[in-house]
Design a protein around this motif. Structure first.
Motif, PDB file in Angstrom:
ATOM      1  N   LEU A   4      42.731  -4.641  39.527  1.00  0.00           N
ATOM      2  CA  LEU A   4      43.339  -3.744  38.556  1.00  0.00           C
ATOM      3  C   LEU A   4      43.998  -4.547  37.435  1.00  0.00           C
ATOM      4  N   PHE A   5      44.754  -5.593  37.798  1.00  0.00           N
ATOM      5  CA  PHE A   5      45.393  -6.432  36.788  1.00  0.00           C
ATOM      6  C   PHE A   5      44.355  -7.147  35.928  1.00  0.00           C
ATOM      7  N   ALA A   6      43.279  -7.612  36.541  1.00  0.00           N
ATOM      8  CA  ALA A   6      42.210  -8.281  35.789  1.00  0.00           C
ATOM      9  C   ALA A   6      41.576  -7.308  34.812  1.00  0.00           C
ATOM     10  N   ALA A   7      41.316  -6.086  35.255  1.00  0.00           N
ATOM     11  CA  ALA A   7      40.719  -5.070  34.375  1.00  0.00           C
ATOM     12  C   ALA A   7      41.656  -4.739  33.216  1.00  0.00           C
ATOM     13  N   LEU A   8      42.951  -4.628  33.502  1.00  0.00           N
ATOM     14  CA  LEU A   8      43.928  -4.357  32.444  1.00  0.00           C
ATOM     15  C   LEU A   8      44.000  -5.514  31.451  1.00  0.00           C
ATOM     16  N   ALA A   9      43.931  -6.738  31.938  1.00  0.00           N
ATOM     17  CA  ALA A   9      43.964  -7.909  31.053  1.00  0.00           C
ATOM     18  C   ALA A   9      42.760  -7.906  30.117  1.00  0.00           C
ATOM     19  N   VAL A  10      41.579  -7.610  30.653  1.00  0.00           N
ATOM     20  CA  VAL A  10      40.371  -7.549  29.823  1.00  0.00           C
ATOM     21  C   VAL A  10      40.501  -6.450  28.787  1.00  0.00           C
ATOM     22  N   LEU A  11      41.006  -5.299  29.189  1.00  0.00           N
ATOM     23  CA  LEU A  11      41.196  -4.184  28.272  1.00  0.00           C
ATOM     24  C   LEU A  11      42.171  -4.554  27.156  1.00  0.00           C
ATOM     25  N   MET A  12      43.278  -5.198  27.500  1.00  0.00           N
ATOM     26  CA  MET A  12      44.259  -5.600  26.488  1.00  0.00           C
ATOM     27  C   MET A  12      43.675  -6.622  25.524  1.00  0.00           C
ATOM     28  N   LEU A  13      42.904  -7.587  26.042  1.00  0.00           N
ATOM     29  CA  LEU A  13      42.250  -8.562  25.169  1.00  0.00           C
ATOM     30  C   LEU A  13      41.275  -7.868  24.233  1.00  0.00           C
ATOM     31  N   SER A  14      40.531  -6.921  24.758  1.00  0.00           N
ATOM     32  CA  SER A  14      39.550  -6.192  23.956  1.00  0.00           C
ATOM     33  C   SER A  14      40.236  -5.402  22.843  1.00  0.00           C
ATOM     34  N   VAL A  15      41.328  -4.709  23.169  1.00  0.00           N
ATOM     35  CA  VAL A  15      42.064  -3.943  22.162  1.00  0.00           C
ATOM     36  C   VAL A  15      42.628  -4.879  21.095  1.00  0.00           C
ATOM     37  N   ALA A  16      43.191  -6.014  21.501  1.00  0.00           N
ATOM     38  CA  ALA A  16      43.737  -6.974  20.543  1.00  0.00           C
ATOM     39  C   ALA A  16      42.638  -7.534  19.645  1.00  0.00           C
ATOM     40  N   ALA A  17      41.481  -7.834  20.228  1.00  0.00           N
ATOM     41  CA  ALA A  17      40.372  -8.377  19.442  1.00  0.00           C
ATOM     42  C   ALA A  17      39.861  -7.349  18.446  1.00  0.00           C
ATOM     43  N   GLN A  18      39.818  -6.080  18.862  1.00  0.00           N
ATOM     44  CA  GLN A  18      39.323  -5.035  17.965  1.00  0.00           C
ATOM     45  C   GLN A  18      40.238  -4.854  16.760  1.00  0.00           C
ATOM     46  N   ALA A  19      41.505  -5.145  16.923  1.00  0.00           N
ATOM     47  CA  ALA A  19      42.459  -4.971  15.836  1.00  0.00           C
ATOM     48  C   ALA A  19      42.275  -6.017  14.743  1.00  0.00           C
ATOM     49  N   GLN A  20      41.628  -7.130  15.050  1.00  0.00           N
ATOM     50  CA  GLN A  20      41.419  -8.180  14.058  1.00  0.00           C
ATOM     51  C   GLN A  20      40.296  -7.785  13.103  1.00  0.00           C
ATOM     52  N   PRO A  21      40.533  -7.909  11.803  1.00  0.00           N
ATOM     53  CA  PRO A  21      39.443  -7.627  10.867  1.00  0.00           C
ATOM     54  C   PRO A  21      38.389  -8.741  10.947  1.00  0.00           C
ATOM     55  N   LEU A  22      37.187  -8.407  10.503  1.00  0.00           N
ATOM     56  CA  LEU A  22      36.132  -9.424  10.447  1.00  0.00           C
ATOM     57  C   LEU A  22      36.486 -10.476   9.405  1.00  0.00           C
ATOM     58  N   PRO A  23      36.051 -11.713   9.622  1.00  0.00           N
ATOM     59  CA  PRO A  23      36.223 -12.715   8.570  1.00  0.00           C
ATOM     60  C   PRO A  23      35.571 -12.235   7.267  1.00  0.00           C
ATOM     61  N   ALA A  24      36.153 -12.599   6.153  1.00  0.00           N
ATOM     62  CA  ALA A  24      35.667 -12.161   4.844  1.00  0.00           C
ATOM     63  C   ALA A  24      34.214 -12.555   4.624  1.00  0.00           C
ATOM     64  N   GLY A  25      33.487 -11.670   3.966  1.00  0.00           N
ATOM     65  CA  GLY A  25      32.117 -11.963   3.562  1.00  0.00           C
ATOM     66  C   GLY A  25      31.052 -11.687   4.611  1.00  0.00           C
ATOM     67  N   LEU A  26      31.443 -11.201   5.788  1.00  0.00           N
ATOM     68  CA  LEU A  26      30.445 -10.920   6.818  1.00  0.00           C
ATOM     69  C   LEU A  26      29.860  -9.526   6.643  1.00  0.00           C
ATOM     70  N   ASP A  27      28.569  -9.413   6.867  1.00  0.00           N
ATOM     71  CA  ASP A  27      27.874  -8.131   6.852  1.00  0.00           C
ATOM     72  C   ASP A  27      27.990  -7.531   8.250  1.00  0.00           C
ATOM     73  N   PRO A  28      28.682  -6.406   8.417  1.00  0.00           N
ATOM     74  CA  PRO A  28      28.842  -5.824   9.755  1.00  0.00           C
ATOM     75  C   PRO A  28      27.510  -5.503  10.442  1.00  0.00           C
ATOM     76  N   GLN A  29      26.461  -5.279   9.661  1.00  0.00           N
ATOM     77  CA  GLN A  29      25.141  -5.002  10.249  1.00  0.00           C
ATOM     78  C   GLN A  29      24.518  -6.251  10.861  1.00  0.00           C
ATOM     79  N   ASN A  30      24.990  -7.418  10.473  1.00  0.00           N
ATOM     80  CA  ASN A  30      24.453  -8.677  10.986  1.00  0.00           C
ATOM     81  C   ASN A  30      25.550  -9.555  11.596  1.00  0.00           C
ATOM     82  N   THR A  31      26.518  -8.878  12.208  1.00  0.00           N
ATOM     83  CA  THR A  31      27.604  -9.571  12.892  1.00  0.00           C
ATOM     84  C   THR A  31      27.692  -9.040  14.317  1.00  0.00           C
ATOM     85  N   ILE A  32      27.758  -9.952  15.266  1.00  0.00           N
ATOM     86  CA  ILE A  32      27.846  -9.603  16.676  1.00  0.00           C
ATOM     87  C   ILE A  32      29.261  -9.880  17.172  1.00  0.00           C
ATOM     88  N   LEU A  33      29.804  -8.944  17.933  1.00  0.00           N
ATOM     89  CA  LEU A  33      31.107  -9.085  18.569  1.00  0.00           C
ATOM     90  C   LEU A  33      30.848  -9.233  20.064  1.00  0.00           C
TER      91      LEU A  33
END
Length: 185
Positions: A4-33
């Motif tokens: 449960l703690f491991a799943a929560l840690a992954v979820l928190m990392l995922s939410v934090a990562a999603q909050a970061q904008p893409l680096p400038a100049g990247l085409d979202p259609q050709n960017t993999i997360l």
């Protein structure tokens, strides 16, 4: 409880990562997360170099083929390989046919993403690898499909395999989720 703690840690990392904008100049259609337990890896695909391979990666990501797939072969100072969504051990591809080589002059250096293949240059399918360091021996022999533009610190944390077993990893780290940035929610 530990799971449960491991799943929560992954979820928190995922939410934090999603909050970061893409680096400038990247085409979202050709960017993999690519999300792992240790964070997010952002990959700029290179359809200008390898259009068929870039399309394959996006197609499979959209089909969730890469979700929960292990980094099955990881060699310290060389590369981390993943993408076997069929068997998880490096012997599988996808339901789609192999792709013809799309070699370029882009050198294999730290952060480059290349397509894994068998002995036949036209046998790349779904597997790819991320370089830890420069390796000129791969130049012009493997298709360059992209480059890590953020998250090499995350790549560096991927569990390494046994040098005696060609990098095969016991209890490997996995891709938690992989998606095209344009599709990310």
């Amino acid at each position: 409880m530990i799971r449960l703690f491991a799943a929560l840690a992954v979820l928190m990392l995922s939410v934090a990562a999603q909050a970061q904008p893409l680096p400038a100049g990247l085409d979202p259609q050709n960017t993999i997360l690519l999300d792992t337990k240790d964070g997010r890896i952002v990959i700029k695909l290179r359809p200008d170099l390898a259009p068929q391979h870039a399309e394959r990666i996006k197609l499979l990501a959209r089909e969730k083929f890469y979700d929960n797939v292990p980094f099955h072969r990881v060699i310290e100072g060389f590369m981390a390989q993943t993408g076997d969504g069929q068997r998880g051990n490096g012997t599988g591809g996808s339901k789609y046919p192999d792709l013809p080589a799309e070699f370029s002059n882009v050198p294999y250096k730290r952060g480059i993403v290349g397509m894994a293949r068998a002995g036949d240059p036209n046998s790349a399918n779904s597997q790819f690898f991320i370089m830890f360091a420069e390796n000129p021996g791969l130049n012009g022999k493997y298709t360059v499909v992209g480059e890590v533009v953020r998250g090499m610190d995350v790549v560096d944390k991927v569990k390494k395999g046994s040098p005696a077993d060609n990098g095969r990893v016991t209890n490997p780290d996995k891709i938690v989720r992989m998606q095209v940035a344009a599709d990310a929610k």
